[in-house]
Design an enzyme around this catalytic site. Structure first.
Site, short mmCIF file in Angstrom:
data_model
loop_
_atom_site.label_atom_id
_atom_site.label_comp_id
_atom_site.label_asym_id
_atom_site.label_seq_id
_atom_site.Cartn_x
_atom_site.Cartn_y
_atom_site.Cartn_z
N HIS A 190 -6.42 -13.20 -7.53
CA HIS A 190 -7.23 -12.18 -6.86
C HIS A 190 -8.61 -12.20 -7.52
O HIS A 190 -8.70 -12.18 -8.74
CB HIS A 190 -6.57 -10.81 -7.01
CG HIS A 190 -7.25 -9.74 -6.21
ND1 HIS A 190 -8.53 -9.32 -6.48
CD2 HIS A 190 -6.85 -9.03 -5.13
CE1 HIS A 190 -8.87 -8.38 -5.61
NE2 HIS A 190 -7.87 -8.19 -4.78
N LYS A 196 -13.20 -6.24 6.31
CA LYS A 196 -14.03 -5.15 5.78
C LYS A 196 -14.95 -5.60 4.65
O LYS A 196 -15.83 -4.86 4.24
CB LYS A 196 -13.13 -4.01 5.30
CG LYS A 196 -12.31 -4.34 4.05
CD LYS A 196 -11.46 -3.16 3.56
CE LYS A 196 -10.67 -3.58 2.32
NZ LYS A 196 -9.76 -2.55 1.84
N LYS A 201 2.21 -8.92 -1.70
CA LYS A 201 1.36 -9.06 -2.87
C LYS A 201 1.20 -7.73 -3.61
O LYS A 201 1.03 -6.69 -2.98
CB LYS A 201 0.00 -9.55 -2.40
CG LYS A 201 -1.13 -9.46 -3.38
CD LYS A 201 -2.41 -10.01 -2.78
CE LYS A 201 -3.56 -9.79 -3.70
NZ LYS A 201 -3.93 -8.36 -3.81
N LYS A 207 0.84 -1.20 0.00
CA LYS A 207 0.00 0.00 0.00
C LYS A 207 0.87 1.24 0.00
O LYS A 207 1.96 1.19 0.55
CB LYS A 207 -0.91 0.02 1.23
CG LYS A 207 -1.80 -1.21 1.40
CD LYS A 207 -3.00 -1.17 0.50
CE LYS A 207 -3.79 -2.48 0.65
NZ LYS A 207 -4.93 -2.59 -0.24
N ASP A 236 -1.31 -5.41 -5.72
CA ASP A 236 -2.77 -5.34 -5.67
C ASP A 236 -3.34 -5.65 -7.05
O ASP A 236 -2.61 -5.73 -8.03
CB ASP A 236 -3.26 -4.01 -5.13
CG ASP A 236 -4.43 -4.22 -4.16
OD1 ASP A 236 -5.18 -5.21 -4.34
OD2 ASP A 236 -4.59 -3.43 -3.23
N GLU A 237 -4.66 -5.84 -7.10
CA GLU A 237 -5.26 -6.33 -8.33
C GLU A 237 -5.09 -5.36 -9.49
O GLU A 237 -5.02 -5.77 -10.64
CB GLU A 237 -6.74 -6.65 -8.11
CG GLU A 237 -7.71 -5.46 -7.98
CD GLU A 237 -7.65 -4.78 -6.62
OE1 GLU A 237 -6.85 -5.21 -5.78
OE2 GLU A 237 -8.41 -3.81 -6.41
#
Lengths: 490, 143
Positions: A300, A340, A208, A182, A210-211
């Protein structure tokens, strides 16, 4: 006709009445067959159907069977040139959905010869091809499928599977720990690699992409791969452990994906990643590439929420899970329960069982409508990602078990002391919780205390608990099981 | 440095009683215990030396712990781990592994980089301990 909605009205017609030109109800064409006993080799589906007002549920079920197999809107004589009784799907049972008005579970059997071996694109082109836009239905949802072992055995399955992944990574006995880098967009390649390095040296096993990290102007894929591998290798040197970073190879064409995957292999990555949006053909191709090249394959599930979340229309995620295990991925995001993103505990349990076990018995309380045998196909490791943190470790271990990748993105990178201490907090929490469980302690009940005790010897964990405490995301789930009886915990 | 392989390497080293509790857990699950040791903890060293055969027929944690102790005494300056093997169908692999002994000094690893072409790098991780032959590693106190 007086008997139009009664049993007599649903009976299959024969001879002249069946084959005369024109339109007749699907039920009367043989797509409704209440006496049919499904064969062991049949593909079985359970659909949730919401018929238009005035449409008989049996006719609606028959219509789904027809449209997802051989039928068209009118009688065609060319059916008679085929072994049509064999190729017609048969709706053999319709049940009202408990607690829901004008919704029905329709059970449909398909002869195995309707489907090409080893092809999810072919299977899905039939099962979810035309039928979801069918006017006679207000809504349609594919709840579950029974894939016969005859058909399972024609599929490739995960390139490695859970056991081989653990042996390859040399990591046993506890959930694996990961994080998504992130912020997901905007970092330069060098700064991105820094996050990877810090998280891995601090104690995570895997990091990882992200998508939506592919090859944007701020960071091109090749540069990202080079810096990520520097981070991975440095972390291996520092810890003596195998580390990995899922390099996302998702791109516009197969040629691009192969190029990126080949480069990931050249620079020594143990794992690559794809997004669900690349489509089933591309996924299957990458599964084969990954097995051939000794590469773990992470999926993902980008986009799935558009069709899995609402109860009345779409495809349940347990069906997507099944298809993904068959096509062959080593990892798949499958929910966190406490994080979440959407996830009813019983539903998530159903997804996890579907991905990991070899035999899954029917269990309506978990949304599982059929017994499913996997005929020893290796399991896919579920990944829990999105809004989870160290303070929930006892719940995560209880809900999700040991064969899971727990991904703490914000819960690592957002740690006040830095990324590596954030990773350490998670690692200490997971190892300490597994230790307590193995020692026979009631770790779910004592969880908060166990974490507090661990934190006495690990300041980063103390800070993590102080920062996130008992934050959780308690919203009502939209995707829950509809069952008549009160479910009893397994 | 501290090699963090094994299921519990981020926790303080287990006491003998804590080790026994883990052995107990393995035996309750009908997992076979085994003891292994090495002087090369390279992350890709899959084959640590076996301290006798896996204890398929030992169902008693104290008896299994005796083997742990014997191995530790024989190799006080080696890495020693105890592994639990899960023989169940479609599993048949390690269920957990626990490092129960470490050399006093862990020299760690070196990352060797070879610059090749187009900014590509070839990496090799090397155990410093492996600079010396077997039998001469970790012998800092003249033992």
């Amino acid at each position: 006709m007086a008997d139009e909605n009664g049993k007599a009205g649903q009976q299959q017609l024969e001879g002249e009445k069946r084959w005369g030109a024109g339109v007749i109800p699907y039920a009367k064409m043989g797509y409704w067959e209440p006496d049919y006993v499904p064969a062991d080799s049949d593909v079985l589906c359970c659909f949730r159907i919401t018929p238009q007002n005035g449409v008989d549920p049996k006719e609606a079920g028959a219509a789904v069977a027809g449209e997802s197999s051989t039928a068209t809107w009118t009688v065609v004589w060319t059916d008679r040139l085929t072994n049509y009784k064999r190729y017609q799907a048969k709706c053999y049972k319709v049940e009202p959905v408990p607690g829901a008005e004008n919704q029905y579970f329709a059970f449909i059997a398909y002869n195995i010869d309707l489907f090409e071996e080893g092809s999810i694109p072919n299977l899905t082109a039939s099962i979810i091809g035309n039928v979801f836009g069918f006017k006679a239905l207000k809504a349609l949802r594919l709840e579950d499928m029974r894939i016969p072992t005859h058909y399972i055995k024609t599929f490739h399955g995960p390139p490695h599977g859970i056991v081989m992944e653990r042996e390859y990574l040399n990591k046993f006995g506890r959930p694996l720990l990961g994080a998504t880098t992130k912020p997901k967009l905007g970092l330069s390649a060098k700064n991105y690699g820094r996050v990877v390095y810090e998280a891995l040296r601090g104690g995570l096993d895997l990091v990882k992409d992200d998508e939506n990290i592919n090859s944007q102007p701020f960071m091109r894929w090749r540069d990202r791969y080079l810096y990520c591998m520097e981070g991975v290798q440095r972390a291996q040197e520092q810890t003596g452990e195998i580390k990995g970073h899922y390099l996302n190879v998702t791109s516009a064409t197969m040629e691009d994906m192969y190029e990126r995957a080949e480069f990931a292999k050249e620079v020594g990555s143990v794992i690559i990643m794809i997004d669900l949006v690349i489509g089933y053909t591309a996924m299957t191709s990458m599964a084969k590439w990954s097995r051939k090249n000794g590469m773990l394959l992470h999926l993902h599930r980008a986009g799935h929420g558009t069709y899995t979340r609402q109860k009345t229309h779409g495809v349940s995620f347990r069906v997507i899970s099944k298809w993904c295990r068959m096509m062959g991925v080593d990892h798949i995001h499958a929910g966190t329960v406490v994080g979440k993103l959407e996830g009813d505990p019983a539903m998530i349990r159903g997804f996890y069982d579907t991905l990991r076990l070899d035999h899954i018995p029917e269990n309506r309380a978990q949304g599982i409508f059929f017994d499913q045998d996997w005929a020893s196909m290796p399991g896919t490791m579920p990944v829990a990602s999105g809004g989870i943190h160290a303070g929930q470790m006892h719940q995560l271990l209880d809900y999700l078990g040991e064969d899971v990748v727990l991904q703490f993105g914000g819960g690592t990178i957002g740690h006040p002391m830095g990324i590596a201490p954030g990773a350490e907090a998670n690692r200490v929490a997971v190892e300490g919780m597994v230790k307590a469980r193995n020692e026979g302690r009631d770790y779910v009940k004592e969880g908060p205390q166990i974490l507090k005790d661990l934190a006495k010897k690990c300041q980063p964990l103390q800070v993590a608990l102080d920062t996130w405490g008992e934050i959780s995301f308690n919203y009502e789930s939209t995707d829950t099981a509809d069952v008549a009886e009160t479910p009893t915990p397994a | 440095m501290r090699v963090t392989q094994g299921t519990f390497s981020f926790l303080p080293d287990f006491t003998d009683d804590e080790i026994k509790l883990q052995l107990e857990y393995a035996l309750q699950n009908k997992w076979a215990l085994a003891v292994e040791f090495t002087d090369d903890p390279h992350p890709r060293n899959s084959y640590w030396d076996m301290w006798d055969l896996p204890m398929f027929d030992i169902g008693d944690a104290s008896a299994a712990f005796m083997e742990v102790k014997k191995c530790r005494e024989a190799y006080p300056n080696h890495y020693v781990k105890v592994t639990a093997y899960d023989p169940s169908p479609n599993r048949a692999t390690t269920a957990f592994d626990l490092i129960v002994n470490r050399p006093a000094e862990e020299p760690g690893f070196q990352l060797e980089r070879t610059e090749v072409h187009d900014r590509k790098m070839n990496y090799t991780v090397r155990s410093y301990a492996a600079d010396k032959p077997h039998g001469e590693r970790y012998q800092t106190n003249g033992k």
